[in-house]
Design an enzyme around this catalytic site. Structure first.
Site, PDB file in Angstrom:
ATOM      1  N   LYS A   1       9.007 -34.723  13.577  1.00 29.73           N
ATOM      2  CA  LYS A   1       8.264 -35.977  13.405  1.00 29.73           C
ATOM      3  C   LYS A   1       8.056 -36.346  11.938  1.00 29.73           C
ATOM      4  O   LYS A   1       7.993 -37.522  11.591  1.00 29.73           O
ATOM      5  CB  LYS A   1       6.918 -35.882  14.111  1.00 29.73           C
ATOM      6  CG  LYS A   1       7.009 -35.791  15.628  1.00 29.73           C
ATOM      7  CD  LYS A   1       7.508 -37.091  16.239  1.00 29.73           C
ATOM      8  CE  LYS A   1       7.476 -37.048  17.763  1.00 29.73           C
ATOM      9  NZ  LYS A   1       8.142 -38.229  18.349  1.00 29.73           N
TER      10      LYS A   1
ATOM     11  N   GLU B   1       0.222 -43.822  17.325  1.00 27.22           N
ATOM     12  CA  GLU B   1      -0.086 -43.299  18.651  1.00 27.22           C
ATOM     13  C   GLU B   1       0.454 -41.876  18.684  1.00 27.22           C
ATOM     14  O   GLU B   1       1.350 -41.536  17.937  1.00 27.22           O
ATOM     15  CB  GLU B   1       0.583 -44.146  19.727  1.00 27.22           C
ATOM     16  CG  GLU B   1       2.065 -43.804  20.001  1.00 27.22           C
ATOM     17  CD  GLU B   1       2.993 -44.075  18.821  1.00 27.22           C
ATOM     18  OE1 GLU B   1       2.644 -44.937  17.985  1.00 27.22           O
ATOM     19  OE2 GLU B   1       4.049 -43.428  18.722  1.00 27.22           O
TER      20      GLU B   1
ATOM     21  N   SER C   1      13.329 -29.082  18.350  1.00 34.25           N
ATOM     22  CA  SER C   1      12.605 -30.171  17.678  1.00 34.25           C
ATOM     23  C   SER C   1      11.244 -29.765  17.132  1.00 34.25           C
ATOM     24  O   SER C   1      10.737 -30.374  16.202  1.00 34.25           O
ATOM     25  CB  SER C   1      12.461 -31.350  18.627  1.00 34.25           C
ATOM     26  OG  SER C   1      11.890 -30.932  19.850  1.00 34.25           O
TER      27      SER C   1
END
Lengths: 402, 265
Positions: free
Chosen positions: A90, A112, A379
């Protein structure tokens, strides 16, 4: 296909800007600012510096020797996005977008978050650049991911618990959009996934494609050839598109996206949007959506808070329809199995999201030749999920090694 | 039906006599009560009605309407209830234009062609879709026009001059002007600069302007009515309904709407 989206933000029929009129000008402003930044060498250099010196890129491509030996098939490589600062992919996107927000002169950032990884990454870059940060998170996720909520607060962010609808990511995103509609003149909305209206799916992909660019170089160096298969978990789809995108033109490289099957796709408790959904409009974009026959957005379930969004990025929808990528699903139980396998065999605790992809790799590797290779996008790391796993497996899990 | 709406608003524009177009949430708190609310509003002199279909993810709505739509959905309200309501209101003898307010996905799933057919068959006048941007207007507008129905464009305080021009060029019966930079719902005060912004727009547009979002009281309606061709109240009506016994909802809505209509005279 690699040249998409078109000027109006479409990947085939998918994408677009289905938002209230109030936001249309802000999207235009973002499109223009991004186009300018993307051409600016200084912007690119600045981003590269932060990615290297702050986040620790490039992340390694790890050969999972034990797992490969156990499954007696394709060589399994792990793209180690879990080793990024903040523990997931991210941050790649957050660093890019925060530099963009800064250029646009925005002083307040909203975001969000589902599992909390994007919220943490956003809070992190806001701390780094001294910007005000407010994160919307569903009440149910606040409960499931209490540790990430605390991390965000430590980083100076304000966390708004959203108690409307299903109290998860979709409702957090609705609430963030409402905030943006209200404060659009001063606020930058930092979307963490390849969802939302154009240009977000494009911008997030562009900031995440570094995953695939690095992996491509790394596998060529290690194996002297391109991989046969790429595997990544998909919800909104940012880590998957980040890995896939630089390989889209390499037709021989197969790409498989893995959605959350929860209790199973034959039950009502899953989040397999591409397998079970149909095209519709959610949060500003036309793509596959899990919905009732009437078009009400469906409730979803996954053991992983980062995989229970009832939509999917428009580019994935297009990759599915054109058959460039295939999409499968993995249940909660199977993800837990992969979570433990990776811990035992490789000494790596994957995020439960990534564990879905690991399971798919374990499923496919034995059916592939020993000369072939596959890359799994790891990830994120699993520390945030240890509590959830403990709840499911129980504390009397047997340790030790045979 | 589209022609009736157009004539009403053109007349309002000519005579400087602003209209009242209240919003009713279908199925809140029950279907029967929302039908009574609609009848009350029409009896009180509403020029037209907006019939809101509940959606699970209403991104343009504030807490009041979110709650109301959730309650309505929990009660099992269906998309097709909007046709039922149009039919019921026609059966009761009301002739005012009736507009459907719905988020795009519900109409997409029902299908625009089928939607236009059903709506015109029942005697509806058109639709307002807050997440359908001007860029995507052409196709659905055509489908609606074939059945004599209209599609209402939005303009917002943030709209650029060329977007306002583009909305004006749609030849819609009216433009829905969003009074606040924000979501739906009652507010204590009108948005600062609203009246001035409307005054500025007034001479420039050929399409009549109807103002909605954030108008709460008859007095505010009167103020905005001086510089617009119509006003919409939604959130404040939902609040009123939430505080009223189900059996008295129709009467309460009628009384409130009468006050608004009086202020607009």
């Amino acid at each position: 296909m690699a040249n998409l989206p078109n000027n109006f933000g479409y990947f085939g029929p998918y994408g677009g800007q289905y938002v209230p009129e109030t936001l249309m000008v802000a999207l235009r402003e973002l499109i223009d600012a991004y186009a300018k930044a993307a051409k600016d060498k200084k912007f690119k250099q600045e981003l590269r510096n932060y990615l290297t010196e702050y986040s620790g890129r490039p992340t390694p491509l790890t050969f999972a020797a034990n797992l490969t030996r156990f499954h007696k098939g394709a060589k399994i490589y792990l793209k180690r996005e879990d080793l990024n600062h903040t523990g997931a992919h991210k941050i790649n996107n957050c660093l890019g977008q925060i530099l963009l927000a800064k250029r646009m002169g925005k002083k307040r950032i909203i975001a969000e978050t589902g599992a909390g990884q994007h919220g943490v990454a956003t809070a992190t870059v806001c701390a780094l650049f001294g910007l005000k940060c407010e994160v919307y998170m569903g009440e149910e996720d606040v409960r499931r991911q209490a540790l990430n909520v605390f991390r965000m607060k430590l980083l100076g962010a304000e966390v708004h618990s959203v108690n409307s609808g299903t109290r998860t990511l979709k409702d957090a995103m609705s609430e963030a959009i409402r905030d943006w509609v209200t404060n659009v003149r001063t606020t930058y909305y930092l979307i963490g996934s390849t969802a939302g209206p154009h240009p977000y799916p494009m911008i997030v992909r562009d900031f995440q494609k570094i995953i695939g660019e690095e992996a491509r170089r790394q596998i060529l160096k290690a194996e002297g050839k391109l991989p046969d298969l790429l595997v990544a978990c998909v919800n909104g789809g940012s880590n998957a598109i980040g890995l896939f995108y630089p390989f889209i033109k390499d037709k021989k490289v197969k790409m498989v996206g893995v959605e959350a099957a929860g209790d199973g796709v034959k039950t009502k408790r899953h989040a397999a949007t591409m397998e079970k959904g149909k095209p519709g409009v959610l949060h500003g974009s036309y793509s596959y959506v899990l919905q009732s026959p009437e078009g009400q957005i469906a409730e979803t379930h996954s053991i992983s808070a980062g995989l229970d969004y009832p939509g999917v990025g428009p580019e994935h929808a297009w990759l599915k329809d054109t058959k460039r990528a295939t999409y499968v699903s993995v249940t909660d139980k199977q993800a837990l199995e992969a979570f433990q396998a990776l811990a035992r065999y490789e000494g790596i605790l994957p995020a439960l999201e990534s564990a879905h992809a690991v399971y798919q790799a374990m499923r496919m590797a034995p059916r592939m030749s020993k000369r072939s290779t596959l890359i799994v996008n790891l990830s994120g790391r699993g520390d945030k999920d240890v509590n959830t796993v403990l709840e499911r497996l129980g504390s009397n899990l047997k340790g030790g090694r045979k | 039906m589209s022609r009736q709406l157009r004539q009403l608003l053109q007349q309002a524009q000519r005579n400087r006599n602003p209209l009242f177009l209240p919003y009713i949430c279908i199925g809140y708190p029950t279907y029967a009560a929302s039908l009574e609310s609609a009848k009350g509003a029409l009896r009180a002199g509403a020029a037209a009605l907006e019939l809101g279909v509940p959606f699970s993810d209403p991104i343009a709505d504030g807490p009041t309407l979110q709650k109301a739509t959730q309650i309505s959905l929990n009660r099992g309200t269906k998309f097709t209830d909007v046709f039922r309501m149009v039919k019921d209101l026609r059966k009761a003898g009301f002739t005012q234009p009736l507009l459907v307010m719905s988020y795009l996905n519900l109409v997409e799933q029902y299908g625009w062609v089928r939607f236009a057919q059903e709506l015109s068959r029942m005697g509806g006048g058109g639709a307002i879709v807050p997440d359908l941007p001007l860029e995507q207007f052409e196709k659905p507008k055509k489908v609606m026009a074939q059945k004599g129905l209209s599609l209402i464009p939005f303009i917002a305080p943030t709209s650029s001059p060329d977007r306002v021009k583009k909305a004006d060029a749609q030849e819609a019966p009216f433009l829905y002007y969003v009074s606040v930079t924000g979501v739906t719902g009652a507010r204590k005060r009108l948005a600062p600069g609203l009246l001035a912004a409307l005054r500025k727009l007034r001479g420039k547009l050929k399409t009549p302007i109807v103002v909605g979002f954030g108008i709460s009281t008859p007095a505010q309606a009167g103020q905005v009515g001086k510089v617009a061709n119509g006003i919409i109240i939604g959130g404040a009506l939902v609040q009123l309904i939430s505080k009223t016994k189900v059996s008295r909802v129709g009467k309460a809505v009628e009384t409130f709407c009468r006050q608004v209509v009086d202020q607009l005279k």
